[in-house]
Design a protein around this motif. Sequence first.
Motif, PDB file in Angstrom:
ATOM      1  N   TYR A  53       0.829  -1.204   0.000  1.00 45.22           N
ATOM      2  CA  TYR A  53       0.000   0.000   0.000  1.00 45.22           C
ATOM      3  C   TYR A  53       0.866   1.257   0.000  1.00 45.22           C
ATOM      4  N   ALA A  69       2.481   1.656  -3.461  1.00 41.16           N
ATOM      5  CA  ALA A  69       1.483   2.121  -4.423  1.00 41.16           C
ATOM      6  C   ALA A  69       1.146   3.593  -4.187  1.00 41.16           C
ATOM      7  N   LYS A  70       1.025   3.965  -2.931  1.00 35.18           N
ATOM      8  CA  LYS A  70       0.719   5.352  -2.584  1.00 35.18           C
ATOM      9  C   LYS A  70       1.863   6.266  -3.027  1.00 35.18           C
TER      10      LYS A  70
END
Length: 83
Positions: free
Chosen positions: A5, A8-9
């Motif tokens: 996460y 991806a962020k």
Amino acid sequence: MGTAYRVAKGIVFVAGFTGVGVVLWAVFAPDEARRKEMAKEFAEDTPQVLTERRRHNAMVMEILKEAAKTDENVAHKPWPWKK
């Protein structure tokens, strides 16, 4: 899961700012006609400036040729070089 996460962020964050930068560049960059007009405004193409530029380039080439012939560190010599 948390690491994926965060990665991806980070990718979305970088891509977003890159996109914003490209859009701003496309909007505010001068078009071809404006660039040509700006180039004409520069007064660096006078014969006096061109002569000075040629003299400077010749001096730099002479220094580079001299530096290529010697083993000493020419970066520490005072500027301009005295022969």
